[in-house]
Every structure is written in structure tokens, then in C-alpha cells.
Design an enzyme around this catalytic site. Structure first.
Site, PDB file in Angstrom:
ATOM      1  N   CYS A  99       0.939  -1.301   0.014  1.00 57.41           N
ATOM      2  CA  CYS A  99       0.011  -0.074   0.048  1.00 57.41           C
ATOM      3  C   CYS A  99       0.861   1.069   0.047  1.00 57.41           C
ATOM      4  O   CYS A  99       1.217   1.542   1.290  1.00 57.41           O
ATOM      5  CB  CYS A  99      -0.873   0.061   1.276  1.00 57.41           C
ATOM      6  SG  CYS A  99      -2.055   1.362   1.357  1.00 57.41           S
ATOM      7  N   CYS A 102      -0.412   4.249   2.101  1.00 59.44           N
ATOM      8  CA  CYS A 102      -0.650   4.118   3.691  1.00 59.44           C
ATOM      9  C   CYS A 102      -0.390   2.812   4.242  1.00 59.44           C
ATOM     10  O   CYS A 102       0.687   2.229   4.277  1.00 59.44           O
ATOM     11  CB  CYS A 102      -1.895   4.815   4.135  1.00 59.44           C
ATOM     12  SG  CYS A 102      -2.121   5.035   5.808  1.00 59.44           S
ATOM     13  N   SER A 103      -1.660   2.051   4.415  1.00 63.18           N
ATOM     14  CA  SER A 103      -1.364   0.909   5.014  1.00 63.18           C
ATOM     15  C   SER A 103      -2.537  -0.014   4.767  1.00 63.18           C
ATOM     16  O   SER A 103      -2.748  -0.959   5.681  1.00 63.18           O
ATOM     17  CB  SER A 103      -1.309   1.241   6.770  1.00 63.18           C
ATOM     18  OG  SER A 103      -2.467   2.018   7.010  1.00 63.18           O
TER      19      SER A 103
END
Lengths: 194, 102
Positions: A99, A102-103
């Protein structure tokens, strides 16, 4: 604890205390969330999905056609797993998931992401040097094998279906699940050898 | 947005250093920060898009220097004060009280 992390801990405590005083959050509800993600939700869930796909061709077909529904059959639905795409590793293709923004990560099947998944080195490099990144995880992909990198987003989360290790023909679904590592479902690892 | 969070393809961030047998959380405060997402979300105080955009509004140097759950903490502080659910003064007062008691 460094002074910085002590300060962060105090800021968190201040925020939670204030919200609790205003009766906006219930600390017991927060405890329950923590327990859920520390004990119930984790890569052992995803491993069951993979082991079933390895042993049940009809399930594997459903999993690749509609990952969200097939995973829901085993009960692993919910927050951050609302829309799932399962990508299959084969002798010709190795998949890995990142990603970059981000996450994003499939919580119901893999739990919360490890620190490295959320940190700058992996996020920046997975898309320009995937083979180099894989080497850092001890995975060498032969030059003739294609590497596909999938960049997760807020709507769609990916799960890698790793290759079933050789010599596992007689193993039960439960025994097979024990060979499925978290990293093998992110694509930064392979399933353990039998 | 092409802010600092858009890390794909950027150079110079160093080795990945995966941690063996990594715990789900690395400190008690991380647990509270994580769980607060459900607490604030369930009460309608914020949604996922607002949350994401608040992280993307962090100052670039601060974003790179701080840890993942510190991004989340920044986001609650920013969104809840922007929305007037809590004020910066209340937060500062509570922080000072706790620091005094510590």
C-alpha cells in the site's frame, strides 16, 4: 521508554480520558477491540482460506472469482475486508501486495499489518524494485518468472494465494494451514516447506 | 494529492528490516490509539475518508519522522478539535493534569 514515547503515551491518555469524561467512548469497548485484534483476528484466519483453496478445487475457483464471498463462507468478513481480490501465485507468476499511500491491508484474513508494511522503505521500493525487496525477505524469484505488484487502496484489498509446497499431497487441511505464513499471503514470502 | 504520503517509487528510505515474531502492538498506548478508531467511528465522530485525509495533511517532515500510530493520534487530535467535539484547551488542560500526576 524514551521521553518522546512517554509524551506520546501521555497525549493518548489525555485524549482517551477526555472522551471518556464526555461519555463519548467506553473504555471497556476499547479493551474488547484490543483483545479481538490480539487474539482472534490474525493470519491464522487467512491460512485457513489458503489451505481450503489448496484442497478443494471448487472453493479455489470461487475464491479467485469472488474473493469476498468465498472468504465470507469461512466467516472472515468485516472491517477492512469488505472487498477482496485473491491473486494466485503459479510457476509463472509471483504476486506481492503493497500500500504505497498508507497501510491498506485485509484485516479479517491477516489481522493488523506489521510495522514494515506501513513504513516508508517497503512502501517506496516495492513498486520500483520488487525483486530487490523480495531478496531482503530472503525470496529469490527467477528472472523468467513474472513479478506482479498490487497496490492496495481504501476500497480493494488483496490476498496472495501462495503456491502449494511440493510433497504435501497427503497432508490435511489443518496441517497445510500451518505451512501458510503471513508473508506468503502478502507475497513477501513463500509457504513453508513440508 | 501528491503529498509525502505518496511514497511509491521514492528513493532513499533505507532497508526494510522486518521484525521476527512481531507483536500486534509495540506499546500499550498503541493499543488505545488503535481501539479509539472504533470508538470514534462507531459514535459518528469521524469516517474513514476524513481519517485518511487528516493523515495526508500532516507536515511532511513530521509524517516521515513519526511512527504509524502517531499518525493516528495526530488525526484524532486534528479532526476532533476541528469538529469542535473537544477543544485544544481541554486537551492541553487534561494533558497538564496527567503530567502533573505522573
Amino acid at each position: 521508554m524514551t521521553s518522546d514515547s512517554a509524551d506520546v503515551a501521555l497525549r493518548v491518555k489525555a485524549l482517551e480520558s477526555l472522551l471518556v469524561e464526555k461519555k463519548l467512548v467506553d473504555p471497556k469497548a476499547l479493551d474488547a477491540v484490543v483483545e479481538l485484534y490480539e487474539t482472534k483476528i490474525g493470519p491464522h484466519n487467512g491460512a485457513k482460506v489458503i489451505a481450503k483453496a489448496w484442497t478443494d478445487p471448487d472453493y479455489k475457483k470461487r475464491l479467485l472469482e469472488n474473493g469476498t464471498a468465498a472468504i465470507a463462507e469461512l466467516g472472515f468478513s468485516g472491517v477492512q475486508g469488505e472487498d477482496m481480490l485473491v491473486v494466485e501465485n503459479t510457476p509463472d507468476v509471483h504476486n506481492m501486495v503493497v500500500c504505497t499511500l498508507c497501510s491498506c491491508y485485509p484485516w479479517p484474513t491477516l489481522g493488523l499489518p506489521p510495522v514494515w508494511f506501513k513504513a516508508a522503505p517497503y512502501r517506496s521500493r516495492a513498486v520500483i524494485d520488487p525483486r530487490g525487496v523480495l531478496e531482503e525477505f530472503g525470496v529469490t524469484v527467477p528472472a523468467e518468472k513474472e513479478v506482479r505488484v498490487w497496490d492496495s487502496n481504501a476500497e480493494l484489498r488483496y490476498l496472495v494465494l501462495p503456491e502449494r509446497p511440493p510433497g504435501t499431497e497427503d497432508m490435511s487441511e489443518e496441517e497445510l494451514a500451518a505451512l501458510v505464513t503471513r508473508d506468503s499471503m502478502i507475497g513477501t514470502g513463500l509457504a513453508k516447506a513440508a | 494529492m501528491n503529498g509525502v504520503h505518496d511514497l511509491g517509487g521514492t528513493h532513499g528510505h533505507g532497508p526494510i528490516n522486518p521484525e521476527a515474531n512481531e507483536p500486534v502492538f509495540h506499546a500499550d498506548w498503541e493499543k488505545r490509539v488503535f481501539a479509539l478508531f472504533f470508538g470514534t467511528f462507531a459514535e459518528g465522530m469521524l469516517n474513514v475518508d476524513q481519517f485518511r485525509y487528516a493523515i495526508e495533511r500532516m507536515a511532511p517532515a513530521e509524517y516521515l519522522r513519526s511512527s504509524y500510530y502517531e499518525h493516528w493520534l495526530h488525526t484524532y487530535e486534528l479532526l476532533l478539535t476541528e469538529k469542535g467535539i473537544i477543544t485544544e484547551a481541554e486537551l492541553a488542560k487534561k494533558y497538564a493534569e496527567l503530567k502533573e500526576a505522573a
